[in-house]
Scaffold this active site. Structure first.
Site, PDB file in Angstrom:
ATOM      1  N   LYS A   1      41.011 -23.151  18.916  1.00  0.00           N
ATOM      2  CA  LYS A   1      40.250 -22.538  20.020  1.00  0.00           C
ATOM      3  C   LYS A   1      39.377 -21.415  19.484  1.00  0.00           C
ATOM      4  O   LYS A   1      39.874 -20.501  18.822  1.00  0.00           O
ATOM      5  CB  LYS A   1      41.221 -22.006  21.086  1.00  0.00           C
ATOM      6  CG  LYS A   1      40.496 -21.395  22.289  1.00  0.00           C
ATOM      7  CD  LYS A   1      41.433 -21.185  23.460  1.00  0.00           C
ATOM      8  CE  LYS A   1      40.735 -20.527  24.630  1.00  0.00           C
ATOM      9  NZ  LYS A   1      41.633 -20.321  25.770  1.00  0.00           N
TER      10      LYS A   1
ATOM     11  N   ASN B   1      40.055  -8.845  30.545  1.00  0.00           N
ATOM     12  CA  ASN B   1      41.473  -8.649  30.234  1.00  0.00           C
ATOM     13  C   ASN B   1      41.659  -8.198  28.796  1.00  0.00           C
ATOM     14  O   ASN B   1      40.910  -8.577  27.908  1.00  0.00           O
ATOM     15  CB  ASN B   1      42.281  -9.928  30.517  1.00  0.00           C
ATOM     16  CG  ASN B   1      42.394 -10.833  29.304  1.00  0.00           C
ATOM     17  OD1 ASN B   1      43.252 -10.623  28.441  1.00  0.00           O
ATOM     18  ND2 ASN B   1      41.513 -11.837  29.221  1.00  0.00           N
TER      19      ASN B   1
ATOM     20  N   ASN C   1      36.942 -19.131  24.194  1.00  0.00           N
ATOM     21  CA  ASN C   1      37.765 -18.030  24.680  1.00  0.00           C
ATOM     22  C   ASN C   1      36.866 -17.024  25.422  1.00  0.00           C
ATOM     23  O   ASN C   1      35.704 -17.317  25.698  1.00  0.00           O
ATOM     24  CB  ASN C   1      38.484 -17.377  23.494  1.00  0.00           C
ATOM     25  CG  ASN C   1      39.865 -16.885  23.876  1.00  0.00           C
ATOM     26  OD1 ASN C   1      40.021 -16.180  24.877  1.00  0.00           O
ATOM     27  ND2 ASN C   1      40.869 -17.258  23.112  1.00  0.00           N
TER      28      ASN C   1
ATOM     29  N   ASN D   1      41.862  -9.475  21.796  1.00  0.00           N
ATOM     30  CA  ASN D   1      42.802  -8.388  22.076  1.00  0.00           C
ATOM     31  C   ASN D   1      43.922  -8.204  21.068  1.00  0.00           C
ATOM     32  O   ASN D   1      44.823  -7.402  21.279  1.00  0.00           O
ATOM     33  CB  ASN D   1      43.387  -8.567  23.479  1.00  0.00           C
ATOM     34  CG  ASN D   1      42.286  -8.623  24.523  1.00  0.00           C
ATOM     35  OD1 ASN D   1      41.373  -7.800  24.499  1.00  0.00           O
ATOM     36  ND2 ASN D   1      42.336  -9.616  25.398  1.00  0.00           N
ATOM     37  N   THR D   2      43.909  -8.979  19.987  1.00  0.00           N
ATOM     38  CA  THR D   2      44.838  -8.741  18.885  1.00  0.00           C
ATOM     39  C   THR D   2      43.980  -8.325  17.698  1.00  0.00           C
ATOM     40  O   THR D   2      43.144  -9.121  17.254  1.00  0.00           O
ATOM     41  CB  THR D   2      45.656 -10.014  18.557  1.00  0.00           C
ATOM     42  OG1 THR D   2      46.492 -10.311  19.668  1.00  0.00           O
ATOM     43  CG2 THR D   2      46.525  -9.821  17.317  1.00  0.00           C
TER      44      THR D   2
ATOM     45  N   PHE E   1      48.398 -10.733  24.306  1.00  0.00           N
ATOM     46  CA  PHE E   1      49.454 -11.726  24.036  1.00  0.00           C
ATOM     47  C   PHE E   1      50.847 -11.225  24.441  1.00  0.00           C
ATOM     48  O   PHE E   1      51.800 -11.281  23.654  1.00  0.00           O
ATOM     49  CB  PHE E   1      49.495 -12.137  22.554  1.00  0.00           C
ATOM     50  CG  PHE E   1      48.305 -12.906  22.053  1.00  0.00           C
ATOM     51  CD1 PHE E   1      47.427 -13.537  22.918  1.00  0.00           C
ATOM     52  CD2 PHE E   1      48.088 -13.033  20.677  1.00  0.00           C
ATOM     53  CE1 PHE E   1      46.334 -14.264  22.430  1.00  0.00           C
ATOM     54  CE2 PHE E   1      47.015 -13.750  20.185  1.00  0.00           C
ATOM     55  CZ  PHE E   1      46.133 -14.362  21.058  1.00  0.00           C
TER      56      PHE E   1
ATOM     57  N   SER F   1      41.173 -14.738  20.498  1.00  0.00           N
ATOM     58  CA  SER F   1      41.339 -13.700  21.522  1.00  0.00           C
ATOM     59  C   SER F   1      40.866 -12.365  20.964  1.00  0.00           C
ATOM     60  O   SER F   1      41.192 -12.027  19.822  1.00  0.00           O
ATOM     61  CB  SER F   1      42.807 -13.589  21.941  1.00  0.00           C
ATOM     62  OG  SER F   1      43.154 -14.712  22.678  1.00  0.00           O
TER      63      SER F   1
HETATM   64  C1  LIG Z   1      44.019 -12.818  32.089  1.00  0.00           C
HETATM   65  C2  LIG Z   1      43.634 -13.784  31.026  1.00  0.00           C
HETATM   66  C3  LIG Z   1      44.506 -14.030  29.985  1.00  0.00           C
HETATM   67  C4  LIG Z   1      44.166 -14.936  28.980  1.00  0.00           C
HETATM   68  N1  LIG Z   1      45.060 -15.185  27.983  1.00  0.00           N
HETATM   69  C5  LIG Z   1      44.750 -16.111  27.041  1.00  0.00           C
HETATM   70  C6  LIG Z   1      45.685 -16.445  26.038  1.00  0.00           C
HETATM   71  O1  LIG Z   1      46.794 -15.929  25.992  1.00  0.00           O
HETATM   72  N2  LIG Z   1      45.306 -17.364  25.118  1.00  0.00           N
HETATM   73  C7  LIG Z   1      44.084 -17.984  25.127  1.00  0.00           C
HETATM   74  O2  LIG Z   1      43.811 -18.834  24.270  1.00  0.00           O
HETATM   75  N3  LIG Z   1      43.182 -17.692  26.087  1.00  0.00           N
HETATM   76  C8  LIG Z   1      43.491 -16.781  27.031  1.00  0.00           C
HETATM   77  N4  LIG Z   1      42.578 -16.503  28.010  1.00  0.00           N
HETATM   78  C9  LIG Z   1      41.248 -17.138  27.967  1.00  0.00           C
HETATM   79  C10 LIG Z   1      41.182 -18.384  28.848  1.00  0.00           C
HETATM   80  O3  LIG Z   1      42.070 -19.370  28.402  1.00  0.00           O
HETATM   81  C11 LIG Z   1      39.745 -18.967  28.832  1.00  0.00           C
HETATM   82  O4  LIG Z   1      39.428 -19.392  27.525  1.00  0.00           O
HETATM   83  C12 LIG Z   1      38.699 -17.943  29.280  1.00  0.00           C
HETATM   84  O5  LIG Z   1      39.197 -17.152  30.331  1.00  0.00           O
HETATM   85  C13 LIG Z   1      37.405 -18.625  29.733  1.00  0.00           C
HETATM   86  O6  LIG Z   1      37.632 -19.453  30.850  1.00  0.00           O
HETATM   87  P1  LIG Z   1      37.323 -19.003  32.378  1.00  0.00           P
HETATM   88  O7  LIG Z   1      35.929 -18.447  32.369  1.00  0.00           O
HETATM   89  O8  LIG Z   1      37.491 -20.241  33.179  1.00  0.00           O
HETATM   90  O9  LIG Z   1      38.324 -17.955  32.707  1.00  0.00           O
HETATM   91  C14 LIG Z   1      42.904 -15.588  29.014  1.00  0.00           C
HETATM   92  C15 LIG Z   1      42.025 -15.352  30.084  1.00  0.00           C
HETATM   93  C16 LIG Z   1      42.377 -14.456  31.085  1.00  0.00           C
HETATM   94  C17 LIG Z   1      41.412 -14.217  32.203  1.00  0.00           C
END
Ligand SMILES: Cc1cc2nc3c(=O)[nH]c(=O)nc-3n(C[C@H](O)[C@H](O)[C@H](O)COP(=O)(O)O)c2cc1C
Length: 364
Positions: free
Chosen positions: A220, A116, A249, A183-184, A120, A181
């Site tokens: 985080k 992704n 993350n 993406n910023t 944000f 993240s």
């Molecule tokens: C579509 C998507 C959007 C996410 N948006 C955020 C976010 O806004 N803030 C954040 O701290 N992590 C965000 N994450 C990261 C998740 O909170 C998590 O740390 C990461 O996906 C690893 O966990 P997983 O393997 O169970 O998905 C996002 C993940 C995905 C897949």
């Protein structure tokens, strides 16, 4: 059943559209009181041995929904209905922003992973605070995750995070500073201790002033930090009196994927999450546990798919665990399977409670 539905319906839809559709149904179901009670009675955690005391909170279990699924705090009760023990909303930024152009969410199905670059997308901390303030108290445990507004320069990041803290502090059961993240642009530079110290100090001060010191603060971090940087963040968190660290993350790495290289390439830039993150996320947790020796609450996230994964993180030192990507692949019975599995693993272990099991692998 869900797998069939996923293959017939969701797989054919754009992933972000599928997300909105599924989230709409979750919210719809939870808005019908009889249905909400029924679904919750089937899916909610029931084993009292899974109860966890962490961050000053008493939780029905250790398993939460990670940030990013409910960015604007619109579906907390629906997600709790599905069995999540707590929901982390956000990332919320001080100013509302649209995020990156679409498409910005991709499935790597062979890897049970997602890429992704949402960037944000959210309604901003004023709107989200108003929504949280208007919510009837439901008993759901809510973490609030904040990040930097894209158009705000790195040099002004502290003020941007403080603004969101002022608005959201009183509505959080715990608070998360997200500096990880991908993406910023420039966000992850804030993980460097020289930048992180003033940021976390200012957020801690604001949070304490708003809540009389009642709301725990966590940071985080990214899985892509070098080991020395993980240690440095852990030391800083201890120095500043933070309550915990959330690791991890998404990663910018693309190693070891089964998905066809051209498909991975076509997805483009962004954070990779799901199964391929499992090993590194566990490694980061183990390192944090060794460094902090039980003095911080560690929340493990990244590639957790099964109860065995969650149990492994608990044994490695996580008091709480979270997931996101596997929810997309596993569907609405995911929490129930995790809780049932954890109950069985706990019963078969020498530990009386989950709390006793935290960090047991490092002690043996
Ligand atoms: C579509 C998507 C959007 C996410 N948006 C955020 C976010 O806004 N803030 C954040 O701290 N992590 C965000 N994450 C990261 C998740 O909170 C998590 O740390 C990461 O996906 C690893 O966990 P997983 O393997 O169970 O998905 C996002 C993940 C995905 C897949």
């Amino acid at each position: 059943m869900y797998k069939l539905f996923f293959n017939l319906v969701f797989k054919r839809l754009d992933p972000e559209k599928a997300h909105h559709m599924a989230f709409f149904w979750i919210r719809l179901a939870s808005s019908i009181p009889g249905l909400r009670t029924l679904v919750a009675s089937v899916l909610a955690p029931r084993d009292p041995k899974l109860r966890v005391k962490a961050l000053g909170l008493d939780l029905p279990g250790p398993f939460g929904l990670a940030a990013g699924f409910d960015k604007n705090a619109v579906g907390i009760d629906g997600l709790t209905m599905l069995g999540f023990d707590y929901v982390e909303i956000g990332t919320v930024t001080a100013q509302a922003q649209p995020g990156n152009p679409t498409p910005r969410l991709f499935r790597l199905i062979e890897d049970r992973a997602l890429v992704n670059r949402m960037g944000f997308n959210n309604e901003g901390s004023a709107a989200v605070a108003a929504r949280l303030a208007a919510r009837p108290k439901s008993g759901a445990v809510v973490g609030v995750n904040i990040g930097k507004t894209k158009v705000v320069p790195e040099a002004e990041a502290v003020g941007d995070y403080v603004t969101s803290t002022e608005r959201l502090a009183r509505h959080a059961d715990y608070f998360v500073v997200n500096v990880s993240s991908p993406n910023t642009p420039g966000l992850r530079n804030l993980q460097a201790v020289d930048q992180l110290r003033p940021l976390l100090s200012a957020v801690r001060e604001t949070l304490d002033a708003q809540t009389n010191g009642h709301v725990p603060l966590l940071v985080k971090i990214a899985p892509d930090l070098a080991d020395a940087d993980i240690d440095a963040v852990a030391d800083l968190a201890l120095e500043l009196g933070l309550d915990g660290i959330i690791a991890t993350n998404t990663t910018i790495g693309r190693e070891g994927l089964r998905t066809d290289a051209a498909k991975v390439e076509a997805a483009g830039a962004g954070g990779l999450s799901g199964a391929p993150l499992k090993a590194r996320s566990l490694e980061v947790l183990q390192r944090l546990h060794a460094r902090t020796e039980g003095r911080l609450t560690l929340v493990s996230v990244g590639g957790i798919e099964t109860a065995a994964d969650a149990w492994q993180r608990i044994l490695a030192g996580a008091t709480l665990v979270q997931g996101y990507s596997a929810f997309i692949y596993e569907g609405p019975f995911w929490c129930r399977r995790i809780h049932k599995g954890l109950s069985a693993l706990l019963a078969a272990s020498p530990h009386a409670t989950l709390g006793d099991a935290v960090g047991a692998a490092a002690r043996s």
